[in-house]
Design a protein around this motif. Sequence first.
Motif, PDB file in Angstrom:
ATOM      1  N   GLY A 314       3.759  18.394 -10.499  1.00 22.14           N
ATOM      2  CA  GLY A 314       4.333  17.175 -11.034  1.00 22.14           C
ATOM      3  C   GLY A 314       4.613  16.149  -9.952  1.00 22.14           C
ATOM      4  N   SER A 315       4.894  14.919 -10.359  1.00 17.74           N
ATOM      5  CA  SER A 315       5.213  13.844  -9.410  1.00 17.74           C
ATOM      6  C   SER A 315       6.200  12.882 -10.049  1.00 17.74           C
ATOM      7  CB  SER A 315       3.940  13.087  -8.998  1.00 17.74           C
ATOM      8  OG  SER A 315       3.373  12.421 -10.114  1.00 17.74           O
ATOM      9  N   LEU A 316       6.957  12.215  -9.170  1.00 12.74           N
ATOM     10  CA  LEU A 316       7.966  11.260  -9.602  1.00 12.74           C
ATOM     11  C   LEU A 316       7.810   9.982  -8.790  1.00 12.74           C
ATOM     12  CD1 LEU A 316      10.679  10.490 -11.058  1.00 12.74           C
ATOM     13  CD2 LEU A 316      11.840  11.500  -9.083  1.00 12.74           C
ATOM     14  N   LYS A 317       7.608   8.868  -9.470  1.00 11.32           N
ATOM     15  CA  LYS A 317       7.516   7.573  -8.789  1.00 11.32           C
ATOM     16  C   LYS A 317       8.917   7.097  -8.442  1.00 11.32           C
ATOM     17  CE  LYS A 317       3.236   5.987 -11.000  1.00 11.32           C
ATOM     18  NZ  LYS A 317       2.624   4.938 -11.867  1.00 11.32           N
ATOM     19  N   LEU A 318       9.143   6.814  -7.168  1.00 10.45           N
ATOM     20  CA  LEU A 318      10.476   6.420  -6.729  1.00 10.45           C
ATOM     21  C   LEU A 318      10.795   4.963  -7.036  1.00 10.45           C
ATOM     22  CD1 LEU A 318      10.565   8.247  -3.281  1.00 10.45           C
ATOM     23  CD2 LEU A 318      11.726   8.908  -5.392  1.00 10.45           C
ATOM     24  N   ASN A 319       9.763   4.157  -7.172  1.00 12.87           N
ATOM     25  CA  ASN A 319       9.966   2.734  -7.451  1.00 12.87           C
ATOM     26  C   ASN A 319       9.349   2.358  -8.799  1.00 12.87           C
ATOM     27  OD1 ASN A 319      11.190   2.115  -4.817  1.00 12.87           O
ATOM     28  ND2 ASN A 319       9.145   2.524  -4.006  1.00 12.87           N
ATOM     29  N   ALA A 320       9.554   3.229  -9.769  1.00 10.61           N
ATOM     30  CA  ALA A 320       8.978   3.006 -11.098  1.00 10.61           C
ATOM     31  C   ALA A 320       9.597   1.775 -11.754  1.00 10.61           C
ATOM     32  CB  ALA A 320       9.193   4.229 -11.972  1.00 10.61           C
ATOM     33  N   THR A 321       8.776   1.012 -12.447  1.00  7.26           N
ATOM     34  CA  THR A 321       9.258  -0.153 -13.180  1.00  7.26           C
ATOM     35  C   THR A 321       9.955   0.310 -14.452  1.00  7.26           C
ATOM     36  OG1 THR A 321       7.193  -0.367 -14.422  1.00  7.26           O
ATOM     37  CG2 THR A 321       7.326  -1.520 -12.295  1.00  7.26           C
TER      38      THR A 321
END
Length: 343
Positions: A314-321
């Motif tokens: 899995g992955s997590l965007k740190l600067n997700a809109t």
Amino acid sequence: MVDKSAIRIRPYTEADRGQVHETLFLGFSMVGDRIVQKTVRHRTTALSILTKSVIYTLVLELLLVTLSAVGNNSTTGTGIGGMMGDFTALQEALMEPTTVQGMVGQFLKPSFLLLGAGITVLVTLATLYSIYSRNLKETQAYIQGCLDEDLGDIVAYYQKDVSTVEKQDKDSKANGNKTGQQTKKKNRSQFWVACLESHPQLVLGCISLDDVAFHSESLLSKHLKQGSPATSFEEPSEFDAELRRLSVHPNYRRLGIAKLLIQTLKDSAKKQGFKRVILSTTIHQSEALVGYIRFGFEREKLVRISEFFTLWYGSLKLNATAKEVEEQKENQALFLKEVGLLN
């Protein structure tokens, strides 16, 4: 009862080594037990046990009935001639319909049925033990791999500030030069533990952030040890951080400690310029997987290692809109359903 407000997160110190290892190894063992339980309950395993039981029982009973037939129908004699007489008598006896019916009747005798039940129990126990033994060896091998990789010296792996590395440009590689420009890379890896404000020496849980670009050489070595070719190795991105070694001691679970640890890692990764946090876990770690997905991690891929062992990446965007955050929430139910955690 532990007060949640009394929990704080601090950097790892060498004095935490024993407690951190215990917490992680307890977690590894619990996952191993879940894999064994799932294996035993799996329909393929049950069918395998049943098939073995039937085959072994029939072979042994046929052998006993055959010996009985030889004893009852053998001709008198010694040596090879006597043995040949035994087999001749057996062949003749087996050709007689009444004898065949008698053999079938032998299989239905209570003594033979009891023997069959005993063999079934023995085969079942032997199969279960072999599954447990194999899983135990794999768990021990995995733990040893962790000790050889990063847990053997946590300070050196996660808290070493810089490392001198040799970087070759394309022209140097093309000309076959073995030396290149030496540069220094900063290690942005970190390792934290959760503790109580009143008892900072008591480790409740732990988590680590791995700067995968900094440890690219270590990752390549691991890749090669697994038997994969060097050409299939993907160079880690300097904008990716990996979440690793998240574990909460069984005595202190369900207090929100894992959430605090993940939030600490997320905040630190943002400050250090990472754009994405990646992780891998097994679908057997159901509680942890639910937490990851609900925290915003999205499934990248599922990799089936064996019939009973599947990895979830899995992955997590740190600067997700704001829009991407909403999409993540919409996908949560789908991801949970895919791994069988939501009906």
